[in-house]
Design a protein around this motif. Structure first.
Motif, PDB file in Angstrom:
ATOM      1  N   LEU A  44      49.127  37.048  48.277  1.00  0.00           N
ATOM      2  CA  LEU A  44      48.229  36.720  47.165  1.00  0.00           C
ATOM      3  C   LEU A  44      46.930  36.199  47.746  1.00  0.00           C
ATOM      4  CD1 LEU A  44      50.405  34.515  44.782  1.00  0.00           C
ATOM      5  CD2 LEU A  44      49.535  36.769  44.249  1.00  0.00           C
ATOM      6  N   ILE A  54      50.742  32.271  37.663  1.00  0.00           N
ATOM      7  CA  ILE A  54      51.927  32.820  38.327  1.00  0.00           C
ATOM      8  C   ILE A  54      53.095  32.656  37.373  1.00  0.00           C
ATOM      9  CG2 ILE A  54      53.493  32.583  40.276  1.00  0.00           C
ATOM     10  CD1 ILE A  54      51.162  31.983  41.966  1.00  0.00           C
ATOM     11  N   LYS A  62      58.706  30.804  42.050  1.00  0.00           N
ATOM     12  CA  LYS A  62      57.291  30.485  41.821  1.00  0.00           C
ATOM     13  C   LYS A  62      56.943  29.081  42.281  1.00  0.00           C
ATOM     14  CE  LYS A  62      58.122  29.751  36.842  1.00  0.00           C
ATOM     15  NZ  LYS A  62      59.599  29.647  36.944  1.00  0.00           N
ATOM     16  N   MET A 217      45.942  27.632  41.028  1.00  0.00           N
ATOM     17  CA  MET A 217      47.109  28.451  40.737  1.00  0.00           C
ATOM     18  C   MET A 217      47.838  27.748  39.610  1.00  0.00           C
ATOM     19  SD  MET A 217      48.455  29.467  44.500  1.00  0.00           S
ATOM     20  CE  MET A 217      50.133  29.914  44.183  1.00  0.00           C
ATOM     21  N   ILE A 219      51.210  27.719  37.736  1.00  0.00           N
ATOM     22  CA  ILE A 219      52.568  28.245  37.770  1.00  0.00           C
ATOM     23  C   ILE A 219      53.258  27.920  36.453  1.00  0.00           C
ATOM     24  CG2 ILE A 219      54.789  28.037  38.930  1.00  0.00           C
ATOM     25  CD1 ILE A 219      53.133  27.225  41.440  1.00  0.00           C
ATOM     26  N   ALA A 234      49.862  36.898  38.122  1.00  0.00           N
ATOM     27  CA  ALA A 234      50.823  37.511  39.030  1.00  0.00           C
ATOM     28  C   ALA A 234      52.214  37.299  38.449  1.00  0.00           C
ATOM     29  CB  ALA A 234      50.729  36.867  40.411  1.00  0.00           C
ATOM     30  N   LEU A 236      56.270  37.307  39.112  1.00  0.00           N
ATOM     31  CA  LEU A 236      57.285  37.276  40.166  1.00  0.00           C
ATOM     32  C   LEU A 236      58.642  37.577  39.560  1.00  0.00           C
ATOM     33  CD1 LEU A 236      56.583  34.079  42.323  1.00  0.00           C
ATOM     34  CD2 LEU A 236      55.884  36.413  42.772  1.00  0.00           C
ATOM     35  N   LEU A 241      56.811  39.739  44.316  1.00  0.00           N
ATOM     36  CA  LEU A 241      55.672  39.966  43.441  1.00  0.00           C
ATOM     37  C   LEU A 241      55.830  41.355  42.840  1.00  0.00           C
ATOM     38  CD1 LEU A 241      52.932  38.890  42.500  1.00  0.00           C
ATOM     39  CD2 LEU A 241      51.920  39.909  44.518  1.00  0.00           C
ATOM     40  N   ILE A 244      50.438  42.389  39.639  1.00  0.00           N
ATOM     41  CA  ILE A 244      49.321  41.459  39.600  1.00  0.00           C
ATOM     42  C   ILE A 244      48.085  42.207  39.097  1.00  0.00           C
ATOM     43  CG2 ILE A 244      48.863  41.849  42.075  1.00  0.00           C
ATOM     44  CD1 ILE A 244      47.796  38.933  42.126  1.00  0.00           C
TER      45      ILE A 244
END
Lengths: 338, 286
Positions: A44, A54, A62, A217, A219, A234, A236, A241, A244
């Motif tokens: 990333l 994320i 994550k 970021m 999450i 993104a 997961l 991943l 994205i």
């Protein structure tokens, strides 16, 4: 330009075997060693000033990824680059400066503040310890930080037990921002809060982001929250991943079947009738992940290729990358972007 | 901790013991002013008054030996007050030193983990494997009698208890996000240990302090009783008891009974109070 770059990050957790296990293993009687691949070759980049969301179900790695990015947890493989330079190769002094520039806001505001320290102590400790501010400027600095996160100045002498969840989370944000970070990692930063408080904190984050100064970021397991706040998203799944792209692309033209399933499950306003069939089955155990594409047991389009071969993350349009072997047609038009 | 202290209000006996303990401490501190005789001053102590029963007047006049005299002619009441002073000084100094060393070792052990943790904790396990009195006896036998060595022996014998408690309390705190946050802020390790771990691990350590204080008093008395503690000119409570025990067959029971009572009261009150705090801090027992 990218501030933080994660390349092929991998993190394996192994059960910690005692001496007895090791001895038993030698004669072939011990428990089988178990490895959990929490993060599997994730790459990333985080651009200056952007907010990268994320998203994934619980157990998808994550938080582990966030903690690796914040240098709180060593990666088992891969490199974390800070402004183009691998942190692991830096001189200790530079590495410390880099780590200080990456801050984290934690999920549980009841555990993330030291119960023995007042709000003022919590916020001022690091800037004073690092010599970022002078002691005689600390009152003004504190007032500025409290104002920035929307806390009343008279809360400065309170201890965490006398604060509400939302107030605590604001203190946590102020603590992170007090060292002027360039990257802030919000690890499920609103998940533990009431919905109304969640909205307040999200608005605060949007304001802070608009003021600029840091990339972040975000999450979360909640697509709606991420949609509200992120520039790019993104996705997961079981440590990998899978997709994205920028926010609007994800919501308008999701490529990976898992992303589409997530979108179909996210509650929408105004969606009167909704079929709840999108994602079948349980999340497989990360201790024993499926072969090939991790998503194949739950994917309606799975083929033998999916069962045998891990799909590479490939470009499917401007900056849009997805890890699916096939270009599945868009079934139903997704709801409009936020 | 605050709740624990508040809950003492509902424990009148523990409060009574606390008051009695504080009374003993104050009496020991004020010994030079409230004792009728300076038992260390050979010009005042009259050898011809030795082994007088309680209530006897002094041969030279001027004072009454309410608790009798010992074999050297010292007023027993004065000797007990001065002895308490020595016993309490030794026990308190040793306990505080053991606390500082043990808590630091325990916190560092928990924070550092890995081989540092392994080395410190195996050392602690080895020391805890032997009876405390045996560890203290060995140190005294090697280093010789004397107040300084007595403190040294008590510290060596007692720091492992603090280290164990501090480590387990700190391990709970290390799992919390605020320690993670402190690491993320790149605060120096000593700062995380002293400002974040220590204040949040201190409650159970205070309980160990009260219980170990009583234990230190008992060990000091035992060592002095065995002749490895304080000197005969400046006897601690334990030495007074040892001397008294030699007089018992001559019928001079007071020389044993009164110092023994003082010691028993001291240990009993500290123990009751400490046990009460321990229960107050343990929700399952309170």
């Amino acid at each position: 330009m990218s501030v933080l770059e994660l390349t092929e990050i991998r993190r394996v957790f192994s059960r910690h075997d005692g001496a007895l296990d090791r001895a038993m293993n030698r004669v072939g009687l011990g428990r089988k060693p178990q490895h959990l691949v929490a993060v599997d070759d994730v790459s990333l980049t985080l651009q200056q000033g952007e907010m990268l969301g994320i998203v994934g179900e619980s157990g998808c790695g994550k938080s582990t990824l966030g903690r690796i990015a914040a240098q709180l947890l060593p990666a088992s493989g891969g490199t974390v680059r800070w402004q183009g330079q691998p942190i692991a190769d830096m001189a200790p002094r530079d590495a410390r400066a880099a780590r200080r520039a990456i801050q984290m806001v934690f999920q549980n505001p009841y555990a993330s503040l030291n119960p023995a320290m007042s709000v003022a102590q919590t916020i001022l400790e690091a800037p004073l310890a690092h010599g970022l501010i002078r002691r005689r400027d600390s009152a003004a600095f504190l007032a500025q930080m409290l104002d920035k996160v929307g806390l009343a100045p008279d809360l400065a002498d309170r201890r965490p037990h006398a604060l509400s969840g939302g107030q605590r989370q604001r203190v946590g944000i102020a603590r992170a921002l007090a060292v002027s970070p360039e990257v802030v990692i919000f690890d499920e930063a609103v998940a533990a809060l009431d919905v109304s408080v969640q909205a307040q904190i999200l608005n605060l984050l949007v304001d802070l982001k608009a003021q600029g100064g840091f990339a972040s970021m975000f999450i979360s397991h909640d697509l709606n929250v991420v949609r509200f706040i992120s520039d790019r998203i993104a996705i997961l799944y079981l440590g990998r991943l899978v997709e994205i792209a920028d926010r609007d692309t994800i919501f308008a033209r999701a490529h990976h079947p898992y992303t589409r399933a997530l979108l179909a499950e996210a509650p929408q306003l105004g969606g009167a009738k909704r079929r709840f069939t999108a994602l079948k089955g349980e999340l497989p155990s990360p201790l024993n992940p499926p072969s090939g594409c991790h998503f194949h047991p739950r994917c309606p389009h799975a083929t033998d290729l999916c069962r045998s071969t891990r799909p590479a993350l490939r470009d499917v349009g401007a900056g849009h990358r997805s890890a699916c072997h096939y270009d599945l047609p868009q079934v139903a038009p997704q709801t409009q972007g936020a | 901790m605050r709740n624990a202290i508040l809950s003492l209000r509902r424990a009148p006996f523990a409060l009574f013991c606390l008051a009695l303990f504080l009374l003993i401490v104050v009496a020991a501190l004020l010994a030079p002013w409230i004792a009728p005789q300076d038992p260390y001053d050979n010009a005042v102590v009259d050898f011809f008054d030795s082994n007088l029963p309680p209530g006897s007047p002094a041969g030279m006049g001027g004072l009454t030996y309410w608790l009798g005299t010992d074999a050297l002619g010292r007023d027993l009441w004065s000797a007990i007050l001065y002895g308490l002073r020595i016993t309490l000084t030794v026990a308190a100094t040793a306990s505080v030193l053991a606390l500082v060393i043990g808590v630091l070792a325990g916190l560092v052990s928990a924070y550092a983990g890995g081989w540092v943790d392994a080395v410190i904790m195996r050392l602690v396990d080895i020391l805890l494997g032997f009876p405390t009195i045996l560890v203290a006896l060995t140190i005294m036998a090697l280093a010789g009698a004397g107040t300084g060595n007595l403190i040294l022996a008590l510290v060596v014998a007692q720091w492992p208890y603090y280290a164990r408690t501090a480590r387990s309390a700190a391990l709970v705190e290390i799992g919390q996000d605020y320690i993670e946050a402190a690491r993320c802020l790149e605060l120096p390790h000593w700062r995380i240990i002293l400002h974040h771990l220590l204040p949040n691990s201190i409650s159970p350590i205070m309980v160990v302090l009260t219980l170990q204080l009583a234990h230190a008093v008992a060990i000091e008395a035992s060592l002095s009783f065995l002749g490895l503690g304080t000197s005969i000119e400046r006897p601690s409570l334990g030495l007074l008891i040892a001397n008294g025990s030699r007089e018992i067959l001559s019928g001079h029971t007071w020389a044993l009974i009164y110092p023994g009572l003082a010691l028993a009261m001291l240990i009993f009150t500290v123990n009751v109070f400490g046990d009460r705090i321990r229960r107050a801090l343990n929700p399952q027992e309170a």
